[in-house]
Design an enzyme around this catalytic site. Structure first.
Site, PDB file in Angstrom:
ATOM      1  N   LYS A 159       1.106   4.207  -2.844  1.00 38.37           N
ATOM      2  CA  LYS A 159       0.794   5.607  -2.544  1.00 38.37           C
ATOM      3  C   LYS A 159       2.005   6.517  -2.786  1.00 38.37           C
ATOM      4  O   LYS A 159       1.849   7.658  -3.226  1.00 38.37           O
ATOM      5  CB  LYS A 159       0.283   5.745  -1.105  1.00 38.37           C
ATOM      6  CG  LYS A 159      -1.057   5.023  -0.862  1.00 38.37           C
ATOM      7  CD  LYS A 159      -2.149   5.566  -1.754  1.00 38.37           C
ATOM      8  CE  LYS A 159      -3.512   4.964  -1.485  1.00 38.37           C
ATOM      9  NZ  LYS A 159      -4.559   5.492  -2.368  1.00 38.37           N
ATOM     10  N   TYR A 161       0.838  -1.209   0.000  1.00 40.10           N
ATOM     11  CA  TYR A 161       0.000   0.000   0.000  1.00 40.10           C
ATOM     12  C   TYR A 161       0.874   1.261   0.000  1.00 40.10           C
ATOM     13  O   TYR A 161       0.644   2.191  -0.776  1.00 40.10           O
ATOM     14  CB  TYR A 161      -0.896  -0.052   1.240  1.00 40.10           C
ATOM     15  CG  TYR A 161      -1.877   1.083   1.364  1.00 40.10           C
ATOM     16  CD1 TYR A 161      -3.040   1.109   0.607  1.00 40.10           C
ATOM     17  CD2 TYR A 161      -1.664   2.127   2.267  1.00 40.10           C
ATOM     18  CE1 TYR A 161      -3.963   2.152   0.737  1.00 40.10           C
ATOM     19  CE2 TYR A 161      -2.571   3.156   2.408  1.00 40.10           C
ATOM     20  CZ  TYR A 161      -3.722   3.169   1.649  1.00 40.10           C
ATOM     21  OH  TYR A 161      -4.629   4.195   1.777  1.00 40.10           O
TER      22      TYR A 161
HETATM   23  P1  NAI Z   1     -13.037   2.485   1.251  1.00 40.49           P
HETATM   24  O1  NAI Z   1     -12.504   1.103   1.257  1.00 40.49           O
HETATM   25  O2  NAI Z   1     -14.082   2.874   2.222  1.00 40.49           O
HETATM   26  O3  NAI Z   1     -13.542   2.869  -0.219  1.00 40.49           O
HETATM   27  C1  NAI Z   1     -12.776   2.583  -1.361  1.00 40.49           C
HETATM   28  C2  NAI Z   1     -13.701   2.598  -2.547  1.00 40.49           C
HETATM   29  O4  NAI Z   1     -12.949   2.216  -3.719  1.00 40.49           O
HETATM   30  C3  NAI Z   1     -14.847   1.604  -2.417  1.00 40.49           C
HETATM   31  O5  NAI Z   1     -16.041   2.209  -2.826  1.00 40.49           O
HETATM   32  C4  NAI Z   1     -14.445   0.488  -3.383  1.00 40.49           C
HETATM   33  O6  NAI Z   1     -15.554  -0.206  -3.924  1.00 40.49           O
HETATM   34  C5  NAI Z   1     -13.711   1.281  -4.453  1.00 40.49           C
HETATM   35  N1  NAI Z   1     -12.864   0.425  -5.282  1.00 40.49           N
HETATM   36  C6  NAI Z   1     -11.950  -0.493  -4.874  1.00 40.49           C
HETATM   37  N2  NAI Z   1     -11.409  -1.107  -5.932  1.00 40.49           N
HETATM   38  C7  NAI Z   1     -11.993  -0.573  -7.038  1.00 40.49           C
HETATM   39  C8  NAI Z   1     -11.857  -0.803  -8.426  1.00 40.49           C
HETATM   40  N3  NAI Z   1     -11.001  -1.717  -8.884  1.00 40.49           N
HETATM   41  N4  NAI Z   1     -12.601  -0.079  -9.281  1.00 40.49           N
HETATM   42  C9  NAI Z   1     -13.476   0.856  -8.823  1.00 40.49           C
HETATM   43  N5  NAI Z   1     -13.650   1.107  -7.518  1.00 40.49           N
HETATM   44  C10 NAI Z   1     -12.920   0.397  -6.635  1.00 40.49           C
HETATM   45  O7  NAI Z   1     -11.757   3.430   1.396  1.00 40.49           O
HETATM   46  P2  NAI Z   1     -11.618   4.963   1.846  1.00 40.49           P
HETATM   47  O8  NAI Z   1     -11.114   4.979   3.207  1.00 40.49           O
HETATM   48  O9  NAI Z   1     -12.834   5.708   1.499  1.00 40.49           O
HETATM   49  O10 NAI Z   1     -10.392   5.414   0.907  1.00 40.49           O
HETATM   50  C11 NAI Z   1     -10.539   6.169  -0.284  1.00 40.49           C
HETATM   51  C12 NAI Z   1      -9.159   6.512  -0.811  1.00 40.49           C
HETATM   52  O11 NAI Z   1      -8.440   7.254   0.168  1.00 40.49           O
HETATM   53  C13 NAI Z   1      -8.304   5.281  -1.115  1.00 40.49           C
HETATM   54  O12 NAI Z   1      -7.484   5.529  -2.244  1.00 40.49           O
HETATM   55  C14 NAI Z   1      -7.450   5.145   0.119  1.00 40.49           C
HETATM   56  O13 NAI Z   1      -6.269   4.448  -0.134  1.00 40.49           O
HETATM   57  C15 NAI Z   1      -7.219   6.606   0.460  1.00 40.49           C
HETATM   58  N6  NAI Z   1      -6.863   6.817   1.850  1.00 40.49           N
HETATM   59  C16 NAI Z   1      -7.697   6.465   2.874  1.00 40.49           C
HETATM   60  C17 NAI Z   1      -7.328   6.679   4.183  1.00 40.49           C
HETATM   61  C18 NAI Z   1      -8.202   6.338   5.357  1.00 40.49           C
HETATM   62  O14 NAI Z   1      -7.745   6.492   6.480  1.00 40.49           O
HETATM   63  N7  NAI Z   1      -9.430   5.903   5.182  1.00 40.49           N
HETATM   64  C19 NAI Z   1      -6.018   7.255   4.495  1.00 40.49           C
HETATM   65  C20 NAI Z   1      -5.224   7.592   3.357  1.00 40.49           C
HETATM   66  C21 NAI Z   1      -5.642   7.374   2.089  1.00 40.49           C
END
Ligand code: NAI
Length: 246
Positions: free
Chosen positions: A158, A154
């Site tokens: 990133k 991961y």
């Molecule tokens: P989450 O797991 O709640 O949501 C991720 C979304 O991406 C989901 O709706 C999922 O269905 C979608 N997704 C996954 N693979 C996919 C694909 N192949 N095609 C289309 N959609 C796909 O995650 P969250 O927390 O909302 O994270 C959103 C972004 O922010 C991610 O890139 C994550 O890495 C980043 N992020 C999140 C942090 C956190 O603390 N929650 C911290 C730093 C970065």
């Protein structure tokens, strides 16, 4: 077709992507709510945007598949005439210590997080160049800046997004397109809900503000970078992390 600016938010059916889609919708942008598997949840996001007076549609695509992405973005351009804002938000984790991490788990995370982000930029760049304007915002992470035990795949994805963002920013700056990254710290979503209470508490100790952020904190920053006012900002990594990356 729509008179509004058109934004595409990948992985927008829940968490941070959902908050970004709603925030952009509230700001008067037509939002394409991308989802991979959760059609009902995506529909709920669209309805929420409409209740708030905005406009949106939902569109399925696995963003880790180059060919599907090409069709997805072409369809949007055909239907709505333009793409003004791309938010590469979709992401996954497959955590584990480096020593035991399978090649499959490493590759899968790179495929979705890093390649998915590259594919998105690759598919919209030509259209944005034609428009001579565009905003691309990529979701990196504090972990891509600092590294994190148990998240080699991961963190690599990133950190890769940060290099990709800066390179794309340099290539596209003269065409009126800005490319920036947001590096969230730990935000309350399904992704971080998976962590045990013990781990959550030890992470909070490392955050100067001593608490996790909310998806809306990230969404507000994305909305700013997507706005006209942010036109002279490109190639930056904006940390939304309660001070964690300092
Ligand atoms: P989450 O797991 O709640 O949501 C991720 C979304 O991406 C989901 O709706 C999922 O269905 C979608 N997704 C996954 N693979 C996919 C694909 N192949 N095609 C289309 N959609 C796909 O995650 P969250 O927390 O909302 O994270 C959103 C972004 O922010 C991610 O890139 C994550 O890495 C980043 N992020 C999140 C942090 C956190 O603390 N929650 C911290 C730093 C970065």
């Amino acid at each position: 077709m729509t008179d509004k600016k058109v934004a595409v938010v990948t992985g927008a059916s829940r968490g941070i992507g959902r908050a970004i889609a709603i925030e952009l919708g509230k700001a008067g942008t037509f939002v394409v709510v991308n989802y991979n598997g959760s059609k009902e949840k995506a529909e709920e996001v669209k309805e929420e945007i409409e209740v708030l007076g905005g406009e949106a549609c939902i569109c399925q695509c696995d963003i880790s598949d180059f060919a599907s992405g090409e069709i997805f973005f072409k369809e949007i351009i055909k239907k709505y005439g333009r793409i003004d804002i791309l938010v590469n938000n979709a992401g996954i984790t497959k955590d584990g210590l480096l020593m035991g991490m399978s090649e499959e788990d490493f590759s899968k995370v790179i495929d979705v997080n890093l390649k998915g982000c590259f594919y998105g930029i690759r598919h919209v760049a030509r259209q944005m160049i034609r428009q001579r304007s565009g905003r691309i915002i990529n979701l990196a992470s504090v972990v891509g800046v600092r590294g994190n035990a148990g998240q080699a795949n991961y963190a690599a994805s990133k950190a890769g997004i940060i290099g990709l963002t800066k390179s794309a920013a340099k290539e596209l700056a003269s065409r009126g397109i800005t490319v920036n990254a947001i590096a969230p710290g730990f935000i309350k979503t399904d992704m971080t809900d998976a962590l045990s209470e013990n781990i959550k508490n030890s992470i909070k100790e490392e955050i100067p503000m001593k608490e996790f952020g909310n998806p809306e904190d990230v969404a507000k920053a994305v909305s700013f970078l997507a706005s006209e006012e942010a036109g002279y900002i490109t190639g930056q990594v904006l940390c939304v992390d309660g001070g964690m990356a300092m």
